[in-house]
Scaffold this motif. Sequence first.
Motif, PDB file in Angstrom:
ATOM      1  N   SER A 171       0.825  -1.203   0.000  1.00  0.00           N
ATOM      2  CA  SER A 171       0.000   0.000   0.000  1.00  0.00           C
ATOM      3  C   SER A 171       0.870   1.268   0.000  1.00  0.00           C
ATOM      4  O   SER A 171       0.628   2.201  -0.781  1.00  0.00           O
ATOM      5  CB  SER A 171      -0.912  -0.056   1.231  1.00  0.00           C
ATOM      6  OG  SER A 171      -1.349   1.206   1.581  1.00  0.00           O
ATOM      7  N   THR A 172       1.890   1.290   0.853  1.00  0.00           N
ATOM      8  CA  THR A 172       2.770   2.466   0.914  1.00  0.00           C
ATOM      9  C   THR A 172       3.507   2.644  -0.415  1.00  0.00           C
ATOM     10  O   THR A 172       3.647   3.765  -0.922  1.00  0.00           O
ATOM     11  CB  THR A 172       3.776   2.320   2.077  1.00  0.00           C
ATOM     12  OG1 THR A 172       3.045   2.156   3.296  1.00  0.00           O
ATOM     13  CG2 THR A 172       4.680   3.534   2.201  1.00  0.00           C
ATOM     14  N   VAL A 180       3.630  -2.356  -8.249  1.00  0.00           N
ATOM     15  CA  VAL A 180       3.733  -3.387  -7.210  1.00  0.00           C
ATOM     16  C   VAL A 180       3.040  -4.681  -7.628  1.00  0.00           C
ATOM     17  O   VAL A 180       1.905  -4.657  -8.105  1.00  0.00           O
ATOM     18  CB  VAL A 180       3.099  -2.882  -5.887  1.00  0.00           C
ATOM     19  CG1 VAL A 180       3.165  -3.961  -4.807  1.00  0.00           C
ATOM     20  CG2 VAL A 180       3.792  -1.618  -5.407  1.00  0.00           C
ATOM     21  N   VAL A 181       3.748  -5.796  -7.432  1.00  0.00           N
ATOM     22  CA  VAL A 181       3.136  -7.122  -7.571  1.00  0.00           C
ATOM     23  C   VAL A 181       3.212  -7.790  -6.200  1.00  0.00           C
ATOM     24  O   VAL A 181       4.277  -7.836  -5.580  1.00  0.00           O
ATOM     25  CB  VAL A 181       3.867  -7.981  -8.627  1.00  0.00           C
ATOM     26  CG1 VAL A 181       3.293  -9.402  -8.647  1.00  0.00           C
ATOM     27  CG2 VAL A 181       3.747  -7.346 -10.006  1.00  0.00           C
ATOM     28  N   LEU A 182       2.058  -8.264  -5.746  1.00  0.00           N
ATOM     29  CA  LEU A 182       1.973  -8.861  -4.407  1.00  0.00           C
ATOM     30  C   LEU A 182       1.678 -10.348  -4.595  1.00  0.00           C
ATOM     31  O   LEU A 182       0.619 -10.713  -5.112  1.00  0.00           O
ATOM     32  CB  LEU A 182       0.840  -8.144  -3.669  1.00  0.00           C
ATOM     33  CG  LEU A 182       0.548  -8.420  -2.215  1.00  0.00           C
ATOM     34  CD1 LEU A 182       1.773  -8.215  -1.361  1.00  0.00           C
ATOM     35  CD2 LEU A 182      -0.555  -7.468  -1.748  1.00  0.00           C
ATOM     36  N   ALA A 183       2.607 -11.203  -4.173  1.00  0.00           N
ATOM     37  CA  ALA A 183       2.440 -12.642  -4.413  1.00  0.00           C
ATOM     38  C   ALA A 183       2.183 -13.376  -3.111  1.00  0.00           C
ATOM     39  O   ALA A 183       2.950 -13.238  -2.149  1.00  0.00           O
ATOM     40  CB  ALA A 183       3.701 -13.207  -5.078  1.00  0.00           C
ATOM     41  N   LEU A 201     -10.415  -7.069   1.624  1.00  0.00           N
ATOM     42  CA  LEU A 201      -9.183  -6.315   1.890  1.00  0.00           C
ATOM     43  C   LEU A 201      -8.114  -6.635   0.845  1.00  0.00           C
ATOM     44  O   LEU A 201      -7.424  -5.750   0.343  1.00  0.00           O
ATOM     45  CB  LEU A 201      -8.638  -6.666   3.280  1.00  0.00           C
ATOM     46  CG  LEU A 201      -9.347  -6.026   4.475  1.00  0.00           C
ATOM     47  CD1 LEU A 201      -8.799  -6.588   5.777  1.00  0.00           C
ATOM     48  CD2 LEU A 201      -9.185  -4.505   4.447  1.00  0.00           C
ATOM     49  N   HIS A 202      -8.002  -7.910   0.490  1.00  0.00           N
ATOM     50  CA  HIS A 202      -6.984  -8.295  -0.483  1.00  0.00           C
ATOM     51  C   HIS A 202      -7.315  -7.689  -1.855  1.00  0.00           C
ATOM     52  O   HIS A 202      -6.426  -7.208  -2.564  1.00  0.00           O
ATOM     53  CB  HIS A 202      -6.908  -9.828  -0.548  1.00  0.00           C
ATOM     54  CG  HIS A 202      -5.692 -10.302  -1.270  1.00  0.00           C
ATOM     55  ND1 HIS A 202      -4.409  -9.899  -0.923  1.00  0.00           N
ATOM     56  CD2 HIS A 202      -5.539 -11.146  -2.341  1.00  0.00           C
ATOM     57  CE1 HIS A 202      -3.541 -10.463  -1.740  1.00  0.00           C
ATOM     58  NE2 HIS A 202      -4.186 -11.220  -2.605  1.00  0.00           N
ATOM     59  N   GLY A 203      -8.620  -7.686  -2.186  1.00  0.00           N
ATOM     60  CA  GLY A 203      -9.045  -7.118  -3.471  1.00  0.00           C
ATOM     61  C   GLY A 203      -8.749  -5.623  -3.576  1.00  0.00           C
ATOM     62  O   GLY A 203      -8.580  -5.087  -4.671  1.00  0.00           O
ATOM     63  N   VAL A 207      -7.757  -2.646  -6.636  1.00  0.00           N
ATOM     64  CA  VAL A 207      -8.473  -1.388  -6.840  1.00  0.00           C
ATOM     65  C   VAL A 207      -7.487  -0.211  -6.833  1.00  0.00           C
ATOM     66  O   VAL A 207      -7.644   0.758  -7.569  1.00  0.00           O
ATOM     67  CB  VAL A 207      -9.536  -1.195  -5.718  1.00  0.00           C
ATOM     68  CG1 VAL A 207     -10.185   0.175  -5.789  1.00  0.00           C
ATOM     69  CG2 VAL A 207     -10.569  -2.311  -5.776  1.00  0.00           C
ATOM     70  N   HIS A 208      -6.446  -0.339  -6.016  1.00  0.00           N
ATOM     71  CA  HIS A 208      -5.506   0.780  -5.886  1.00  0.00           C
ATOM     72  C   HIS A 208      -4.294   0.656  -6.804  1.00  0.00           C
ATOM     73  O   HIS A 208      -3.322   1.384  -6.659  1.00  0.00           O
ATOM     74  CB  HIS A 208      -5.077   0.924  -4.426  1.00  0.00           C
ATOM     75  CG  HIS A 208      -6.174   1.504  -3.582  1.00  0.00           C
ATOM     76  ND1 HIS A 208      -6.321   2.840  -3.335  1.00  0.00           N
ATOM     77  CD2 HIS A 208      -7.230   0.896  -2.993  1.00  0.00           C
ATOM     78  CE1 HIS A 208      -7.399   3.048  -2.603  1.00  0.00           C
ATOM     79  NE2 HIS A 208      -7.975   1.877  -2.382  1.00  0.00           N
ATOM     80  N   GLY A 209      -4.337  -0.310  -7.720  1.00  0.00           N
ATOM     81  CA  GLY A 209      -3.303  -0.346  -8.762  1.00  0.00           C
ATOM     82  C   GLY A 209      -2.193  -1.348  -8.560  1.00  0.00           C
ATOM     83  O   GLY A 209      -1.279  -1.420  -9.380  1.00  0.00           O
ATOM     84  N   ALA A 210      -2.237  -2.130  -7.481  1.00  0.00           N
ATOM     85  CA  ALA A 210      -1.222  -3.186  -7.330  1.00  0.00           C
ATOM     86  C   ALA A 210      -1.765  -4.448  -8.001  1.00  0.00           C
ATOM     87  O   ALA A 210      -2.973  -4.634  -8.115  1.00  0.00           O
ATOM     88  CB  ALA A 210      -0.951  -3.456  -5.862  1.00  0.00           C
TER      89      ALA A 210
END
Length: 414
Positions: A171-172, A180-183, A201-203, A207-210
């Motif tokens: 998020s930061t 950002v890619v979050l795996a 929350l994960h979704g 929504v914020h571009g990650a």
Amino acid sequence: MAGSDTQNPVVIVGGGIGGVSLAGALRARGHLGGIVLIDEAEFPYDRPPLSKAFLAGERTLKEIALQSAEWYAEQDISLLAPARVAAITPGDDSVRVDLAEGDPLEASHVVLATGGQAVLPPIPGLAETTETGRVHTLREHRDAERLRTALTPGARLLVIGAGLIGAEVASTAVGLGCSVVLADPADPPLAAAGLDVARWLHGLHRVHGAETVGTTVESLCPTEAGIQAQLGDEEAPRVFDAVLVGVGIAPRTQLAEAADLEVDRGVLVDEFHRTSHPRVLAIGDVARTRGPDGHRSEHWDAAKRDGERAAATILEAPAPTAVAPWWWSDRHGLHVEGIGEMVPDARQVVRGQVGQPPFTTFAVDGARVLGAVAVDDPQAIRAARRLIERGIEVDPDRLADPATDLRKLLRGTP
Ligand SMILES: Cc1cc2nc3c(=O)[nH]c(=O)nc-3n(C[C@H](O)[C@H](O)[C@H](O)COP(=O)(O)OP(=O)(O)OC[C@H]3O[C@@H](n4cnc5c(N)ncnc54)[C@H](O)[C@@H]3O)c2cc1C
């Protein structure tokens, strides 16, 4: 347990929230003897901002100090920082504390408040990639400072692990303009928040571009172009400028192990924070309660309360009343809080609508509230705390109705 009966000070190893709260609680409860607080950092500071405002560059290290320099002087607490404890040797009448540098100390009690260190998963290529300086973990302020320099606009960041810290860094980093890619293979991560809330929350990351990928990272490889990462069975590896590993912590039990204290996935303690030696206690992230239901907490409030409880133990005073466990997390501008336990089999009662903050989900057994998770609704969490701690019975339908005044439920009025 021997009381604070010798002329020797209480020595606290570790100046996180656990250690600092213990030092303050000893004085508040009237301890007249010496208190020595030892930490490796320049001064004790707070960890939660390391993935939030401090990482974003919005707060300085001084601004996240747990206490001011004057406070330690006023409380007559000797702060040894930066300093590292190399060994403790518990004896019948005192505990010897060896520092990495300087003369040893003799303590009436030692409290281990050494916290944890980031775990590195066995990903092929991780060790070689770490040598490039592009792999990060986040536990200390220096980790956050180093990570911040990598989070430049447009930088490609791979976050491994979407638990509390991974999600907050993602998020930061999005806020700082990174790609950002979050795996994380967990579906959903943070399931302890209740499945519906956790999924939403994960979704939010998307929504914020990650980008979120529900796979493990199979391998990492340093190349000229950056770090090549194979994500699950994707056809081709992707390239990143930096990697943040956020897959959990291991308790820092080395001092306890070397002192032959009982250790099993944490320094083992009883409900009063006594270890297997009567002059040594353990609190916070490093401590694990004994027994089949034994657990180790990794939350700020639990460490703070542990400190207050351990102070009572040392002073042979009544223990503070136990409270429901509480945690919080901030991501994408939203404030998430949880209290009690979101028992999966319990009925889930939603006040408001998941996905439309403010809302709260309660885990309810009959008329008893067991836990609650709220987004942007601290008032509901305050009410849930009282309902849980006092065992007040409620009508779940009234709890679910946003028009119901929660204060009335607390009083049991219709
Ligand atoms: C980035 C980050 C974000 C977090 N965000 C949240 C949040 O939003 N909400 C929440 O509830 N919790 C959060 N947490 C968890 C919370 O910060 C921890 O649960 C809490 O800090 C634990 O406190 P502690 O005192 O047990 O240990 P720590 O805070 O880890 O402190 C231990 C201290 O001991 C020192 N030490 C260790 N060994 C020695 C030695 N041999 N000699 C001298 N000193 C030593 C270390 O340097 C360290 O300063 C977060 C943690 C991190 C890392």
